[in-house]
Design an enzyme around this catalytic site. Structure first.
Site, PDB file in Angstrom:
ATOM      1  N   VAL A 219       0.840  -1.213   0.000  1.00  0.00           N
ATOM      2  CA  VAL A 219       0.000   0.000   0.000  1.00  0.00           C
ATOM      3  C   VAL A 219       0.877   1.266   0.000  1.00  0.00           C
ATOM      4  O   VAL A 219       0.577   2.243  -0.698  1.00  0.00           O
ATOM      5  CB  VAL A 219      -0.982  -0.004   1.198  1.00  0.00           C
ATOM      6  CG1 VAL A 219      -1.836   1.252   1.202  1.00  0.00           C
ATOM      7  CG2 VAL A 219      -1.880  -1.238   1.149  1.00  0.00           C
TER       8      VAL A 219
ATOM      9  N   VAL B  87      -5.655  20.281  -4.035  1.00  0.00           N
ATOM     10  CA  VAL B  87      -5.086  20.775  -2.780  1.00  0.00           C
ATOM     11  C   VAL B  87      -4.926  22.301  -2.846  1.00  0.00           C
ATOM     12  O   VAL B  87      -5.027  23.003  -1.841  1.00  0.00           O
ATOM     13  CB  VAL B  87      -3.713  20.087  -2.506  1.00  0.00           C
ATOM     14  CG1 VAL B  87      -2.973  20.752  -1.364  1.00  0.00           C
ATOM     15  CG2 VAL B  87      -3.900  18.600  -2.219  1.00  0.00           C
TER      16      VAL B  87
ATOM     17  N   GLU C 243      -9.562   6.531   6.030  1.00  0.00           N
ATOM     18  CA  GLU C 243     -10.531   6.038   5.033  1.00  0.00           C
ATOM     19  C   GLU C 243     -10.128   4.665   4.484  1.00  0.00           C
ATOM     20  O   GLU C 243     -10.977   3.797   4.238  1.00  0.00           O
ATOM     21  CB  GLU C 243     -10.631   7.055   3.886  1.00  0.00           C
ATOM     22  CG  GLU C 243     -11.607   6.703   2.795  1.00  0.00           C
ATOM     23  CD  GLU C 243     -13.058   6.632   3.296  1.00  0.00           C
ATOM     24  OE1 GLU C 243     -13.611   7.667   3.639  1.00  0.00           O
ATOM     25  OE2 GLU C 243     -13.612   5.506   3.341  1.00  0.00           O
TER      26      GLU C 243
ATOM     27  N   VAL D 135     -10.956   0.659   5.984  1.00  0.00           N
ATOM     28  CA  VAL D 135     -12.145  -0.192   5.754  1.00  0.00           C
ATOM     29  C   VAL D 135     -12.553  -0.097   4.283  1.00  0.00           C
ATOM     30  O   VAL D 135     -12.682   1.009   3.743  1.00  0.00           O
ATOM     31  CB  VAL D 135     -13.344   0.249   6.628  1.00  0.00           C
ATOM     32  CG1 VAL D 135     -14.536  -0.672   6.407  1.00  0.00           C
ATOM     33  CG2 VAL D 135     -12.971   0.286   8.100  1.00  0.00           C
TER      34      VAL D 135
ATOM     35  N   GLY E   8     -10.978  -0.932   1.513  1.00  0.00           N
ATOM     36  CA  GLY E   8      -9.959  -0.631   0.493  1.00  0.00           C
ATOM     37  C   GLY E   8     -10.240   0.700  -0.169  1.00  0.00           C
ATOM     38  O   GLY E   8     -10.232   1.745   0.486  1.00  0.00           O
TER      39      GLY E   8
ATOM     40  N   ILE F 243     -13.048   1.849  -1.377  1.00  0.00           N
ATOM     41  CA  ILE F 243     -14.428   2.359  -1.295  1.00  0.00           C
ATOM     42  C   ILE F 243     -14.522   3.502  -0.296  1.00  0.00           C
ATOM     43  O   ILE F 243     -14.125   3.333   0.863  1.00  0.00           O
ATOM     44  CB  ILE F 243     -15.415   1.272  -0.795  1.00  0.00           C
ATOM     45  CG1 ILE F 243     -15.256  -0.018  -1.571  1.00  0.00           C
ATOM     46  CG2 ILE F 243     -16.844   1.758  -0.833  1.00  0.00           C
ATOM     47  CD1 ILE F 243     -16.079  -1.163  -0.988  1.00  0.00           C
TER      48      ILE F 243
ATOM     49  N   GLU G 293      -3.552 -10.249   4.216  1.00  0.00           N
ATOM     50  CA  GLU G 293      -2.706  -9.671   5.264  1.00  0.00           C
ATOM     51  C   GLU G 293      -1.377 -10.440   5.300  1.00  0.00           C
ATOM     52  O   GLU G 293      -1.282 -11.563   4.801  1.00  0.00           O
ATOM     53  CB  GLU G 293      -3.388  -9.823   6.626  1.00  0.00           C
ATOM     54  CG  GLU G 293      -4.677  -9.050   6.763  1.00  0.00           C
ATOM     55  CD  GLU G 293      -4.483  -7.575   6.516  1.00  0.00           C
ATOM     56  OE1 GLU G 293      -3.774  -6.914   7.278  1.00  0.00           O
ATOM     57  OE2 GLU G 293      -5.040  -7.075   5.524  1.00  0.00           O
TER      58      GLU G 293
ATOM     59  N   LYS H  92     -12.615  -4.175  11.008  1.00  0.00           N
ATOM     60  CA  LYS H  92     -13.262  -3.191  10.130  1.00  0.00           C
ATOM     61  C   LYS H  92     -14.674  -2.853  10.613  1.00  0.00           C
ATOM     62  O   LYS H  92     -15.060  -1.684  10.625  1.00  0.00           O
ATOM     63  CB  LYS H  92     -13.278  -3.712   8.688  1.00  0.00           C
ATOM     64  CG  LYS H  92     -11.863  -3.722   8.079  1.00  0.00           C
ATOM     65  CD  LYS H  92     -11.826  -4.515   6.794  1.00  0.00           C
ATOM     66  CE  LYS H  92     -10.461  -4.448   6.138  1.00  0.00           C
ATOM     67  NZ  LYS H  92     -10.307  -5.438   5.044  1.00  0.00           N
TER      68      LYS H  92
HETATM   69  N1  HSE Z   1      -6.468  -8.334   3.768  1.00  0.00           N
HETATM   70  C1  HSE Z   1      -7.419  -7.297   3.576  1.00  0.00           C
HETATM   71  C2  HSE Z   1      -8.571  -7.825   2.737  1.00  0.00           C
HETATM   72  C3  HSE Z   1      -6.752  -6.135   2.896  1.00  0.00           C
HETATM   73  O1  HSE Z   1      -8.403  -8.874   2.117  1.00  0.00           O
HETATM   74  O2  HSE Z   1      -9.623  -7.221   2.705  1.00  0.00           O
HETATM   75  C4  HSE Z   1      -7.594  -4.896   2.806  1.00  0.00           C
HETATM   76  O3  HSE Z   1      -7.937  -4.411   4.069  1.00  0.00           O
END
Ligand code: HSE
Length: 402
Positions: free
Chosen positions: A12, A31, A124, A127, A129, A131, A185, A200
């Site tokens: 990320v 910005v 943001e 939770v 990704g 969205i 993860e 989440k």
């Molecule tokens: N491991 C998490 C998933 C990554 O698969 O949703 C994103 O939070």
């Protein structure tokens, strides 16, 4: 010029650098100032990387740099990530994070630290990704009493369940694919056993309720027990198995859970496949709204991280408020309503199961060594008690979403 730093140059973190650099012109316009990544903190070297010259190994090189105003925390974990985030906020630098474990555990404390130092803590990307779900909840649905939040919030398990359903693939093989795509993860048991989803929904519930819902208090079941046979039964019922994270609240009673559910085609979450996530929010005035998008993966998550960078960069020297206080809510131990359960038991326990449960219908999938059925609506407590009587005779059970 707004200078940004990144803590953690993994999937990320490197995505966030890419988004800032690739979309630099449009971000700068929004910005109202030029923006760049000045430093990237990571213990590793990245020889040959495009941004190799920005790598630093000491956190103080960033904390003590007065030019750096915003930091992306994409390290993960709750050790160094917590310590470095706290240091950065105390130095008046806003921090944006994709780290749901840290947000779930220390969110309100870090928000308070940010407030005390006229900067912001935003998350943001923690939770859903890519969205947008946190800002809609906290900034848009502010006229609503939110009655429930129910969603597919883990991309890895949704990818796995989709593959197992469509291709009849084995659990271990689809897990490897999800890992290779960068969805899982570092320790994928957090995905498989539902803990990532619990963190989440703890974050979303806390934001909706304004007080802390502790993720470890949330009854959590993952998808480890879901097998190819469960998929066969699900298809027989014209249903799909989805790992749902849910929150519901009525008259100050709060309940949350994570577990696999069998959904009908009428349920909007039925069609959410692969790495996609979707979160259905029900408000007392609004009714239902659903938020859908790519729930994991490098650039989708990085896009949400950088969206927060833009907000912070537009508000340097100010605190962006967040209504989440450090007061723990005691969860109700059982859901507010009754439901049906799909149950598989060994064939030898058929009679005993039929005596114990009020059966809605039986299922025959030509597996001769077992007996499968769906109960009539019953409470979780009643179900658990009856299931305990059958003990090891129960092969698996999955909740039905009506
Ligand atoms: N491991 C998490 C998933 C990554 O698969 O949703 C994103 O939070």
């Amino acid at each position: 010029m707004i200078n940004v730093a990144v803590f953690g140059y993994g999937t990320v973190g490197s995505g966030a650098v890419e988004v800032i650099m690739e979309n630099n012109a449009v971000i700068a316009k929004r910005v109202g100032d030029a923006i760049t990544v000045k430093s990237i903190l990571d213990l590793r070297e990245f020889p040959g990387d495009k941004y190799e010259d920005k790598i630093v190994h000491a956190v103080n090189d960033i904390i003590n740099d007065p030019e750096i105003a915003v930091i992306c925390e994409t390290m993960g974990g709750v050790g160094a990530a917590y310590k470095f985030t706290k240091m950065a906020l105390e130095a008046g630098k806003s921090v944006v994070s994709s780290n749901k474990e840290l947000v779930a555990l220390h969110g309100p404390e870090l928000i308070q630290t940010a407030k005390e130092h006229n900067c912001s803590y935003r998350f943001e990307a923690s939770v859903g990704g890519g969205i947008p779900i946190i800002r809609p909840l906290t900034d848009a649905l502010t006229a609503e009493v939110i009655l429930s939040v129910c969603g597919i919030v883990n991309g890895t398990t949704n990818y796995m369940l989709t593959k197992m359903d469509k291709e009849g693939s084995e659990f271990d093989d689809v897990l490897k694919e999800a890992q290779a795509k960068g969805y899982a993860e570092a320790d994928p048991t957090a995905d498989i056993d539902g803990h990532d989803a619990a963190r989440k929904i703890a974050i979303l519930s806390s934001l909706v309720y304004g007080k802390t819902i502790v993720s470890d208090d949330i009854p959590t079941e993952g998808i480890r027990n879901i097998s190819a046979k469960d998929m066969v039964y699900a298809r027989k019922m014209d249903r799909k198995i989805k790992l749902l994270a849910r929150y519901e609240s009525a008259d100050d009673i709060v309940y949350a859970m994570v577990a696999p559910f069998l959904l009908t085609p009428e349920n909007p979450l039925y069609s959410v496949n692969d790495v996609f996530n979707a979160i259905k929010v029900t408000g007392n005035m609004l009714g239902e709204a659903m938020f859908y998008g790519k729930g994991a993966g490098k650039l989708a998550t990085a896009s949400a991280v950088v969206g927060d960078v833009v907000e912070c960069a537009k508000n340097i020297g100010k605190h962006l408020p967040c209504d989440w206080v450090d007061e723990v809510v005691e969860l109700k131990d059982k859901p507010l309503s009754q439901r049906r359960f799909f149950v598989r038991v060994n064939a030898s326990a058929k009679e005993k199961a039929a005596e114990l449960f009020d059966i809605d219908f039986e299922l025959n999938a030509d597996f001769t060594d077992e007996f499968a059925f769906v109960t009539k609506k019953m409470s979780e407590k009643d179900f658990e008690e009856k299931k305990n009587v059958l003990g090891a005779e129960v092969i698996n059970n999955i909740r039905m979403e009506d």
